[in-house]
Design a protein around this motif. Structure first.
Motif, PDB file in Angstrom:
ATOM      1  N   GLN A 139       0.819  -1.214   0.000  1.00  0.00           N
ATOM      2  CA  GLN A 139       0.000   0.000   0.000  1.00  0.00           C
ATOM      3  C   GLN A 139       0.859   1.272   0.000  1.00  0.00           C
ATOM      4  O   GLN A 139       0.497   2.243  -0.653  1.00  0.00           O
ATOM      5  CB  GLN A 139      -0.949   0.008   1.221  1.00  0.00           C
ATOM      6  CG  GLN A 139      -2.038  -1.026   1.169  1.00  0.00           C
ATOM      7  CD  GLN A 139      -2.965  -0.838  -0.026  1.00  0.00           C
ATOM      8  OE1 GLN A 139      -3.303   0.276  -0.408  1.00  0.00           O
ATOM      9  NE2 GLN A 139      -3.359  -1.951  -0.635  1.00  0.00           N
ATOM     10  N   THR A 140       1.975   1.262   0.711  1.00  0.00           N
ATOM     11  CA  THR A 140       2.778   2.498   0.805  1.00  0.00           C
ATOM     12  C   THR A 140       3.818   2.608  -0.301  1.00  0.00           C
ATOM     13  O   THR A 140       3.883   3.626  -0.987  1.00  0.00           O
ATOM     14  CB  THR A 140       3.471   2.587   2.178  1.00  0.00           C
ATOM     15  OG1 THR A 140       4.217   1.401   2.395  1.00  0.00           O
ATOM     16  CG2 THR A 140       2.452   2.792   3.289  1.00  0.00           C
ATOM     17  N   ARG A 145       0.994   5.242  -1.632  1.00  0.00           N
ATOM     18  CA  ARG A 145       0.001   5.855  -0.761  1.00  0.00           C
ATOM     19  C   ARG A 145       0.666   6.345   0.522  1.00  0.00           C
ATOM     20  O   ARG A 145       1.706   5.832   0.934  1.00  0.00           O
ATOM     21  CB  ARG A 145      -1.100   4.850  -0.437  1.00  0.00           C
ATOM     22  CG  ARG A 145      -1.909   4.457  -1.662  1.00  0.00           C
ATOM     23  CD  ARG A 145      -3.181   3.737  -1.278  1.00  0.00           C
ATOM     24  NE  ARG A 145      -4.023   3.588  -2.445  1.00  0.00           N
ATOM     25  CZ  ARG A 145      -4.352   2.416  -2.977  1.00  0.00           C
ATOM     26  NH1 ARG A 145      -3.920   1.298  -2.437  1.00  0.00           N
ATOM     27  NH2 ARG A 145      -5.142   2.368  -4.033  1.00  0.00           N
ATOM     28  N   ALA A 150      -3.074   4.385   3.585  1.00  0.00           N
ATOM     29  CA  ALA A 150      -2.908   2.940   3.767  1.00  0.00           C
ATOM     30  C   ALA A 150      -3.661   2.470   5.012  1.00  0.00           C
ATOM     31  O   ALA A 150      -4.297   1.406   5.006  1.00  0.00           O
ATOM     32  CB  ALA A 150      -1.430   2.589   3.875  1.00  0.00           C
ATOM     33  N   VAL A 161       0.308   0.849  10.864  1.00  0.00           N
ATOM     34  CA  VAL A 161       0.887   0.778   9.520  1.00  0.00           C
ATOM     35  C   VAL A 161       2.387   1.084   9.590  1.00  0.00           C
ATOM     36  O   VAL A 161       3.206   0.391   8.974  1.00  0.00           O
ATOM     37  CB  VAL A 161       0.163   1.745   8.549  1.00  0.00           C
ATOM     38  CG1 VAL A 161       0.875   1.787   7.201  1.00  0.00           C
ATOM     39  CG2 VAL A 161      -1.283   1.346   8.371  1.00  0.00           C
TER      40      VAL A 161
END
Length: 183
Positions: A139-140, A145, A150, A161
């Motif tokens: 996600q990152t 993102r 995220a 996260v």
């Protein structure tokens, strides 16, 4: 340096043919001028010979204007040789060193194979991570993102996260180090 060209010969050369003067200047001053040019060019024989040739060529071109007195010819030749060397040094400083073009077959061209291999190794290493760590990295890093975005997608707090990223990257480094990819 004494001039061995007789005064009477200098006068006849002055009135007759400039070519004779150039030949006699070469016979008289060629060797000492070459020794001087060798010292001034750092022992580069080819360059020194070029300096002598250019100096005597300028003497031939200016034969009608040369002062035919004994010491003045040698002084004039030394001055011209010094200026030729200075001009050559300046020219060499401005112009890059000439090199042979490389063989086209010897130059490696990027074909993407290295990048594809690296992607396969990283992909395999990501599969070895826990699903939580892999999702946080995907996600990152892979989907570009922010931590907040995220966290919203994964349904966990931003601190979680960050923690999963830290431990996931640490585990990924360890896996890649085992494979001999990372240091």
């Amino acid at each position: 340096m004494p001039c061995r060209i007789p005064e009477s010969r200098l006068e006849s050369v002055k009135t007759n043919n400039d070519q004779i003067l150039a030949e006699e200047l070469y016979q008289e001053f060629g060797a000492p001028l070459l020794r001087h040019a060798l010292r001034s060019t750092g022992g580069d024989l080819q360059w020194a010979e070029d300096v002598v040739q250019e100096t005597l060529l300028r003497a031939w071109r200016n034969a009608g204007n040369l002062r035919r007195e004994r010491g003045l010819l040698w002084a004039w030749l030394l001055t011209v040789a010094r200026r030729v060397i200075i001009d050559d040094r300046r020219r060499r400083g401005v112009r890059p060193q000439e090199t042979e073009p490389p063989d086209a077959d010897a130059v490696p061209s990027p074909d993407g194979a290295d990048r594809a291999l690296e992607a396969m190794i990283v992909s395999e290493a990501l599969r070895q991570l826990s699903p939580e760590h892999r999702e946080a990295i995907e996600q990152t890093y892979l989907r570009d993102r922010t931590i907040g975005e995220a966290a919203e997608i994964l349904g966990v707090p931003p601190g979680t996260v960050k923690s999963r990223l830290y431990y996931g990257i640490r585990a990924l480094r360890g896996i890649l180090k085992e494979k001999g990819v990372a240091s």
